[in-house]
Write a protein that holds these residues in place. Structure first.
Motif, PDB file in Angstrom:
ATOM      1  N   LEU A  51       0.852  -1.181   0.000  1.00  0.00           N
ATOM      2  CA  LEU A  51       0.000   0.000   0.000  1.00  0.00           C
ATOM      3  C   LEU A  51       0.889   1.233   0.000  1.00  0.00           C
ATOM      4  O   LEU A  51       1.668   1.442   0.936  1.00  0.00           O
ATOM      5  CB  LEU A  51      -0.858   0.025   1.271  1.00  0.00           C
ATOM      6  N   SER A  52       0.763   2.061  -1.054  1.00  0.00           N
ATOM      7  CA  SER A  52       1.480   3.327  -1.097  1.00  0.00           C
ATOM      8  C   SER A  52       0.496   4.436  -0.757  1.00  0.00           C
ATOM      9  O   SER A  52      -0.371   4.786  -1.562  1.00  0.00           O
ATOM     10  CB  SER A  52       2.078   3.567  -2.485  1.00  0.00           C
ATOM     11  N   MET A  53       0.609   4.961   0.451  1.00  0.00           N
ATOM     12  CA  MET A  53      -0.325   6.014   0.881  1.00  0.00           C
ATOM     13  C   MET A  53       0.266   6.771   2.056  1.00  0.00           C
ATOM     14  O   MET A  53       1.077   6.243   2.817  1.00  0.00           O
ATOM     15  CB  MET A  53      -1.689   5.401   1.239  1.00  0.00           C
ATOM     16  N   GLY A  54      -0.163   8.039   2.166  1.00  0.00           N
ATOM     17  CA  GLY A  54       0.361   8.890   3.220  1.00  0.00           C
ATOM     18  C   GLY A  54       1.425   9.822   2.667  1.00  0.00           C
ATOM     19  O   GLY A  54       2.319   9.393   1.936  1.00  0.00           O
ATOM     20  N   MET A  55       1.275  11.134   2.976  1.00  0.00           N
ATOM     21  CA  MET A  55       2.222  12.143   2.544  1.00  0.00           C
ATOM     22  C   MET A  55       2.681  12.916   3.791  1.00  0.00           C
ATOM     23  O   MET A  55       2.492  12.441   4.910  1.00  0.00           O
ATOM     24  CB  MET A  55       1.584  13.045   1.487  1.00  0.00           C
ATOM     25  N   SER A  56       3.253  14.102   3.608  1.00  0.00           N
ATOM     26  CA  SER A  56       3.834  14.818   4.746  1.00  0.00           C
ATOM     27  C   SER A  56       2.870  14.981   5.925  1.00  0.00           C
ATOM     28  O   SER A  56       3.253  14.841   7.071  1.00  0.00           O
ATOM     29  CB  SER A  56       4.303  16.207   4.316  1.00  0.00           C
TER      30      SER A  56
END
Ligand SMILES: *Cc1c(COP(=O)(O)O)cnc(C)c1O
Length: 222
Positions: free
Chosen positions: A190-195
């Motif tokens: 799962l590629s998710m979430g930023m700064s």
């Protein structure tokens, strides 16, 4: 220690703490340093600090930025995280190590053909439009199973799902949806979430978080 090195350290500690709270192994979470539009000195500082995983959202910018650096750092991995036009696929396949934004059949066709031609089988993510926003890239949650089957039939190595939640909604809802979709479809990553929300993403199963400004500072506009 440079500011960038310090930031990397802080972010990694936050990731580790969020992982622990969620009963997860911090080693399973990868930090993608999003270097788009950042001054080259900051990228160099991250490399000096030992960081090797980076994300870029434009093929041309990435090639200009990285073609001179990459030969000195053979272990650098570059993830493509932006909208991908089919006329850029050849260069993207040659230059990147992972494509996170597979979002339509025509793109899947071009990627599969180009990987075959170049003898490069890159891991790919399917981008899901979890908010079903008309202007945004990504497949709708409902069409994901069919699209996944299509990509696999073409020979693409789909390892996971990626999303960019709507700006005006709590991202946790979207992370939870992406986590559920990955589980239903037997996908590990799962590629998710930023700064602003990477810790929340870790608590909901992210294996890749994509962090730009919290790591490098504000981007240069161009
Ligand atoms: C720019 C970008 C990021 C990083 O955003 P920050 O808020 O600077 O951390 C992450 N993912 C994608 C797809 C991006 O385009």
């Amino acid at each position: 220690m440079t500011l960038i090195a310090e930031n990397i350290d802080i972010i990694k500690k936050k990731i580790a703490a969020a992982a622990k709270r969620a009963d997860r192994d911090p080693a399973t979470i990868n930090l993608v340093a999003v270097s788009k539009k950042q001054p080259i000195e900051r990228v160099r500082a991250a490399l000096d600090a030992g960081h090797r995983l980076f994300g870029e959202n434009r093929v041309q910018d990435a090639v200009e930025r990285w073609q001179d650096i990459k030969p000195d750092y053979p272990d650098v991995k570059l993830h493509f995280i932006g909208p991908l036009q089919t006329n850029k696929v050849k260069e993207a396949v040659a230059f990147f190590d992972c494509i996170e934004t597979v979002d339509r059949e025509k793109l899947a066709d071009h990627l599969a053909a180009e990987m075959e031609k170049q003898g490069r089988s890159l891991p790919c993510f399917i981008e899901v439009n979890t908010g079903e926003e008309p202007q945004k890239a990504g497949v709708s949650p409902a069409t994901l199973p069919d699209f996944l089957a299509y990509c696999r039939d073409k020979g693409l190595d789909i390892v996971g799902l990626m999303c960019i939640p709507p700006v005006d909604e709590p991202s946790a809802l979207h992370f939870a949806l992406l986590q559920k979709l990955a589980a239903e479809n037997g996908l590990d990553h799962l590629s998710m979430g930023m700064s602003s929300d990477f810790e929340k993403a870790v608590s909901l199963g992210a294996t890749y978080v994509r962090v730009g400004t919290a790591l490098f500072g504000e981007r240069e506009e161009s």
